[in-house]
Write an enzyme that holds these catalytic residues in place. Structure first.
Site, short mmCIF file in Angstrom:
data_model
loop_
_atom_site.label_atom_id
_atom_site.label_comp_id
_atom_site.label_asym_id
_atom_site.label_seq_id
_atom_site.Cartn_x
_atom_site.Cartn_y
_atom_site.Cartn_z
N HIS A 63 0.90 -1.23 0.19
CA HIS A 63 -0.15 -0.09 -0.02
C HIS A 63 0.75 1.26 -0.09
CE1 HIS A 63 -3.42 2.26 1.86
NE2 HIS A 63 -2.55 3.41 0.67
N HIS A 216 -10.33 1.74 0.53
CA HIS A 216 -9.61 2.99 1.95
C HIS A 216 -10.39 2.73 2.56
CE1 HIS A 216 -5.85 3.74 -0.38
NE2 HIS A 216 -5.44 4.55 1.07
N GLU A 219 -11.16 4.98 7.06
CA GLU A 219 -9.53 5.33 7.42
C GLU A 219 -10.19 6.64 8.31
OE1 GLU A 219 -6.79 6.52 4.81
OE2 GLU A 219 -5.51 7.15 6.13
N ASP A 315 1.87 3.09 2.82
CA ASP A 315 1.31 4.13 2.21
C ASP A 315 2.27 5.58 2.48
OD1 ASP A 315 -1.70 5.46 2.69
OD2 ASP A 315 -1.70 5.91 4.65
#
Ligand code: FE2
Length: 438
Positions: A63, A216, A219, A315
């Site tokens: 990711h 996603h 989050e 990320d």
């Protein structure tokens, strides 16, 4: 004569876990033989002396956002440190994107990944830009880096699918242009209903094109954000199951125990993968809390115990959401051990798997693409470490990175000379057996 001989390394048998000393014979981009260390080695175009290092499959990045990488401070820094200001900064940077700009930053970041021993990367790419310039650039990058890094691209609707004008059509266009994975961002949609609909749309689109899903999901530090149950259920009912991944799910760090217990069962039954991004979640979440301040990390330990595949991702690498980063999964594992309290001996070993084999499962890498074995791909790293625990503790860099049968990076281990009072100067090396060597 074979292409490459990697002499005197330690190899772990994937089934028994047994470690033995071996020579690796490499030819035509594959490992053609794993033999006992020979005194009289075969002829090879190139010989690498392993010196007892551990030959292990490469790191896998499950990711990252390569389209935004290395844009921190452009056009301004994220001062509040929130996800939301990050999105605002990015929407100011987006109009400045050009093909050359995206290619240059993405390839630079991928070179860092390769130098750190990462040969498979899944990158999200924002497709809520009608020009789709970043998508086209990264599709080109995917081809350009193919000889070193396997790159998967996720069509990521940063500003929403149902709540963003033209969002559904842009996602469908990205699927047509050749992404590998369909994304979603249900917690960012305007309403719960839009969020549910966006997940359903993403799963159906992926199913239609034979693609994977990586959303996603949740989050946010909002215990009411409950889209992972929708994603897991859609994954199970569509049959996509392990081809689906829920990323972040930080709201799970705020769920009450009764709901969390129910949810673990739904997730485990669905077969989906989870990706936690501990460095970035520690930074972005908890920003609206007074004290006590939440960690904003999903329930990694509990999900692992429930039999769910969980991996760690980086990320962001120097972008509007995270000002640091070196594209090094081992650093992510180190932070992840602390953030999730995975700090027993065995748990630390598990965090190494979360940036290697568990992350490979997220990408769906098969036996022909990942693993150190006779007949397997000649893509691996040499670590001067005894095992994953040792590598995580000492943050050991790979001495050699081999991609498709070619040495693509070398890093000599650092040597420090210590001038300790009343002692002769001595070299402090960090030996493969664990501790300081002098
Ligand atoms: Fe992300």
């Amino acid at each position: 004569m074979i292409d490459l001989l990697v002499r005197d390394v330690r190899v772990r048998d994937e089934e028994t876990g047994e470690v033995s000393a071996a020579d690796l014979h490499v030819d035509g981009g594959r490992i053609v033989g794993v033999t006992p260390v020979a005194d009289d080695p075969v002829e090879a175009g190139q010989v690498v002396e392993g010196g007892g290092a551990w030959a292990t499959p490469s790191y896998v990045e499950p990711h990252v956002h390569l389209d935004a990488a290395l844009t921190a401070g452009q056009p301004r820094w994220n001062r509040s440190g929130t996800l939301w200001e990050g999105i605002a900064c990015w929407s100011e940077r987006k109009p400045m994107l050009t093909r050359e700009d995206v290619i240059e930053r993405a390839e630079r970041t991928l070179r860092w990944y390769a130098a750190n021993g990462t040969l498979h990367v899944r990158s999200h790419v924002d497709v809520t830009d009608p020009s789709l310039v970043a998508l086209d650039a990264l599709l080109e990058v995917r081809d350009r880096v193919r000889d070193v890094i396997g790159l998967q691209l996720v069509a990521f609707p940063q500003e929403g699918i149902c709540s963003f004008s033209g969002g559904e059509e842009l996602l469908a266009e990205a699927a047509r242009r050749g992404v590998d994975v369909i994304g979603a961002i249900p917690h960012f949609e305007d309403t719960r209903e839009d969020g549910v609909r966006s997940v359903e749309y993403a799963v159906e689109l992926a199913d239609r094109h034979g693609l994977r899903v990586d959303a996603h999901c949740d989050e946010i530090d909002d215990e009411q954000s409950r889209f992972v149950e929708v994603l897991a259920t859609r994954a199970a009912r569509s049959g996509l199951r392990e081809r689906v991944t829920a990323s972040h799910t930080t709201a799970m760090g705020s769920y009450n125990p009764a709901y969390a217990h129910k949810l673990h069962r739904i997730i485990a039954r669905s077969g989906i993968n989870m990706v936690s991004n501990p460095m970035v979640s520690l930074h972005l979440q908890g920003r609206f809390d007074d004290y006590p301040k939440r960690r904003g990390i999903t329930q990694v330990k509990e999900l692992l115990a429930a039999g769910v595949n969980v991996a760690f991702g980086h990320d962001d690498v120097m972008d509007p959401w995270y000002p640091l980063g070196t594209a090094n999964p081992l650093q992510v594992a180190h932070v992840g051990t602390h953030a999730t309290q995975l700090l027993s001996r065995d748990e630390i070993e598990e965090t190494f798997r979360m940036v290697t084999s568990r992350a490979a499962a997220v990408l769906g890498l098969g036996a022909d693409e990942y693993g150190v074995r006779a007949g397997g791909p000649a893509s691996f790293i040499l670590l001067p470490a005894t095992d994953g625990y040792d590598a995580v503790r000492r943050q050991v860099r790979p001495t050699h990175v081999v991609a498709h049968g070619r040495v693509v990076a070398t890093t000599p281990p650092p040597v420090t000379t210590l001038m300790w009072p009343d002692r002769e100067p001595s070299e402090v090396t960090f030996s493969p057996t664990g501790g300081p060597g002098a």
